[in-house]
Write a protein that holds these residues in place. Structure first.
Motif, PDB file in Angstrom:
ATOM      1  N   VAL B 168      24.159  14.584   4.454  1.00 15.35           N
ATOM      2  CA  VAL B 168      25.029  13.920   3.546  1.00 15.35           C
ATOM      3  C   VAL B 168      26.475  13.732   4.420  1.00 15.35           C
ATOM      4  O   VAL B 168      26.871  14.764   4.946  1.00 15.35           O
ATOM      5  CB  VAL B 168      25.378  14.736   2.256  1.00 15.35           C
ATOM      6  N   TRP B 170      30.050  13.599   5.718  1.00 14.29           N
ATOM      7  CA  TRP B 170      31.230  14.099   5.183  1.00 14.29           C
ATOM      8  C   TRP B 170      32.463  12.994   5.436  1.00 14.29           C
ATOM      9  O   TRP B 170      32.908  12.914   6.453  1.00 14.29           O
ATOM     10  CB  TRP B 170      31.659  15.372   5.912  1.00 14.29           C
ATOM     11  N   GLN B 171      32.663  12.281   4.294  1.00 11.95           N
ATOM     12  CA  GLN B 171      33.304  10.951   4.344  1.00 11.95           C
ATOM     13  C   GLN B 171      34.790  11.370   4.910  1.00 11.95           C
ATOM     14  O   GLN B 171      35.447  10.882   5.644  1.00 11.95           O
ATOM     15  CB  GLN B 171      33.488  10.325   3.109  1.00 11.95           C
ATOM     16  N   ILE B 172      35.243  12.522   4.705  1.00 14.31           N
ATOM     17  CA  ILE B 172      36.641  13.016   4.876  1.00 14.31           C
ATOM     18  C   ILE B 172      36.586  12.875   6.442  1.00 14.31           C
ATOM     19  O   ILE B 172      37.762  12.648   6.876  1.00 14.31           O
ATOM     20  CB  ILE B 172      37.003  14.349   4.394  1.00 14.31           C
ATOM     21  N   MET B 173      35.558  13.165   7.289  1.00 14.69           N
ATOM     22  CA  MET B 173      35.889  13.279   8.683  1.00 14.69           C
ATOM     23  C   MET B 173      36.197  11.883   9.087  1.00 14.69           C
ATOM     24  O   MET B 173      36.563  11.637  10.419  1.00 14.69           O
ATOM     25  CB  MET B 173      34.441  13.844   9.261  1.00 14.69           C
ATOM     26  N   LEU B 185      41.612  22.639  13.963  1.00 10.41           N
ATOM     27  CA  LEU B 185      40.796  23.740  14.653  1.00 10.41           C
ATOM     28  C   LEU B 185      40.382  23.931  15.942  1.00 10.41           C
ATOM     29  O   LEU B 185      40.072  24.822  16.279  1.00 10.41           O
ATOM     30  CB  LEU B 185      39.527  23.257  13.666  1.00 10.41           C
TER      31      LEU B 185
END
Lengths: 315, 216
Positions: B168, B170-173, B185
């Protein structure tokens, strides 16, 4: 000035209590606040287990378990004393579970808890040092990363998908009435289904003085006034959207609140207004979390400009 | 010879502009949604950096001190315009994705910083190796951020599907917050390694002192 000794690489670290003077010593400790908070969440937990059964239990156990394990792992990495027993990780995990729907995929729940503890709390220095509520950091990350997986709502005692109150309101369909919302047949994420239980828990926290009443009162007031001004039913908007969860457990988190009474009132009103604006104009299911995150970011500013006046100082 | 090698290696790791010096932070956050756009952006910046550093180093005795910054900017802007046109001709697709950020290389403080701190004081040959090291350090940083964001955000790497069917995105990335999370990070990890190394060096030094002390 309170000075606590802790084992920090051979140097005594100063721990300063951040509230305006005068200070008085009371028998309140972090442990006690946390235990009381967990206890006050229990009615909500039981109510949600009754509504959603194993699904709710799965989300809660995964969130709490992942939060505890992350806390332990990060404390180990940072070489700090393990403080997992103070229970703050349990609260964060449990509240994160309340902000998720019972259908949330397991790995998403775990990821959210890991991010909440690691990036929401520990990178800032651990318990009591986080500028943002950790559960909300985790929830907002998930909300932005996986909107299609999270925005699936189911009704109680069934696996049928339902439209959330917000979606019904946006679509202009028949809205669930107060009775249905209070009985837990309408909602979206778990906290929205448990209005009565969370209100009960929140009132306990306020009576014990662990949550400042100004935050929820400011929040409820701002939402009601904002919605009333726009010709909406204020009570309906207070009952939906998880406002009660946000008021007592997310915005009411003492760590991320301003330190002055006036600051807290303004903070609560700010959250209410942001929530109203994002929910009314943006129609975003995560409005509550964005509103609180935004106001958390403004807390240092509120602390700076709403200082309590010093007694005896020239005006 | 050792000096030149040092110049290059320094830019790659110890004084990496993105991860260690944290300068020129706009492109690493803005154009790293995919590995390819990160790579192209990095290479474009490297080309501008090498050209402008060389020219500034050549002209350094002719540039009056009082107006050096405007002169640097004019030189940099000239090369940026050239690179902008070259990219538009060679890789129009990527150029469209990078958009405004190619002209904005003019105000990338990495380039002006190297011009002011290095090229305007050092011989031409060393200015070139310094620009090469800094540029390549910038390029690998951008490509690395782009790789992570593309892998998690779209499940692909340089356009090739890597993650399985069940992955799936990770749209936030792919969104701005993803850039900040990734960047933070990586810097965190590098600092962790750096601190660990520094502590080891310190320990070794202390041991040596003790040994010397006993012998003395």
């Amino acid at each position: 000035m309170a000075v606590a000794k802790s084992k920090g690489e051979g140097i005594y670290q100063l721990t300063l209590i951040s509230s305006p003077p005068p200070h008085i010593h009371a028998a309140i400790s972090v442990d006690r606040i946390v235990h009381m908070t967990i206890a006050s969440l229990l009615p909500g937990v039981i109510w949600l287990l009754y509504l959603f059964g194993w699904q709710a239990l799965r989300v809660m156990v995964l969130a709490v378990g992942a939060a505890i394990l992350t806390e332990m792992a990060v404390m180990k990495l940072r070489g700090k004393e393990n403080t997992v027993y103070d229970g703050t990780a349990v609260v964060t995990g449990l509240i994160l579970a309340f902000t998720l729907p019972p259908t949330a995929p397991s790995w998403i729940v775990v990821l959210g808890a890991v991010i909440a503890i690691a990036l929401g709390k520990q990178v800032f220095g651990g318990t009591g040092c986080n500028p943002f509520n950790p559960a909300i950091v985790g929830r907002v990350f998930l909300g932005v990363a996986f909107p299609t997986q999270l925005n699936v709502w189911i009704g109680p005692h069934s696996s049928e998908t339902i439209a959330s109150p917000l979606e019904l309101w946006v679509a202009g369909e028949a809205l669930p009435d107060y009775g249905e919302i209070l009985a837990g047949t309408a909602g979206s994420f778990m906290g929205e289904f448990a209005f009565v239980a969370l209100l009960l828990g929140g009132l306990i926290l306020i009576l014990r003085g662990y949550v400042d009443w100004r935050v929820p009162v400011g929040l409820f007031g701002a939402v009601a006034v904002f919605m009333a001004c726009l010709g909406q039913d204020p009570l309906w908007h207070l009952l939906t959207g998880g406002v009660v969860l946000g008021a007592f457990y997310l915005a009411g988190d003492p760590v991320t609140n301003p330190i002055t009474p006036w600051g807290r009132l303004v903070f609560g009103i700010g959250v209410g207004l942001c929530f109203g604006i994002i929910r009314y104009y943006g129609q975003d299911p995560d409005a509550l979390f964005f509103a609180i995150l935004l106001m958390n970011g403004l807390v240092p500013l509120l602390n700076r400009f709403l200082r309590s006046r010093r007694r005896g100082a020239a005006a | 010879m050792q000096k030149y090698l040092d110049d290059i290696v320094r830019g790659l790791f110890r004084e990496n502009p993105t991860f260690r010096m944290l300068i020129g932070m706009c492109p690493p956050l803005a154009v790293t949604t995919s590995a390819v756009s990160g790579l192209i952006m990095g290479l474009a910046t490297t080309a501008v950096l090498i050209c402008s550093s060389t020219l500034i180093s050549v002209l350094k005795s002719l540039i009056p001190k009082q107006v050096r910054i405007p002169v640097f900017i004019v030189i940099i802007a000239t090369f940026v315009t050239m690179i902008d046109l070259i990219l538009a001709a060679l890789v129009p697709d990527v150029h469209k994705v990078l958009g405004l950020f190619v002209p904005l290389i003019v105000v990338n403080c990495l380039i002006l910083g190297r011009a002011e701190a290095f090229a305007s004081r050092m011989p031409v040959s060393r200015s070139i190796t310094d620009a090469l090291g800094m540029g390549l350090g910038f390029t690998w940083a951008l490509t690395f951020i782009g790789c992570i964001r593309e892998l998690l955000g779209a499940g692909t790497l340089f356009g090739a599907t890597i993650m399985g069917e069940s992955f799936v995105n990770w749209q936030i990335m792919q969104l701005p917050p993803g850039a900040f999370f990734t960047m933070g990070l990586i810097v965190f990890t590098l600092n962790l390694i750096g601190n660990h190394r520094a502590r080891n060096v310190q320990k070794a030094a202390r041991k040596q002192i003790q040994v010397v002390g006993k012998e003395g």
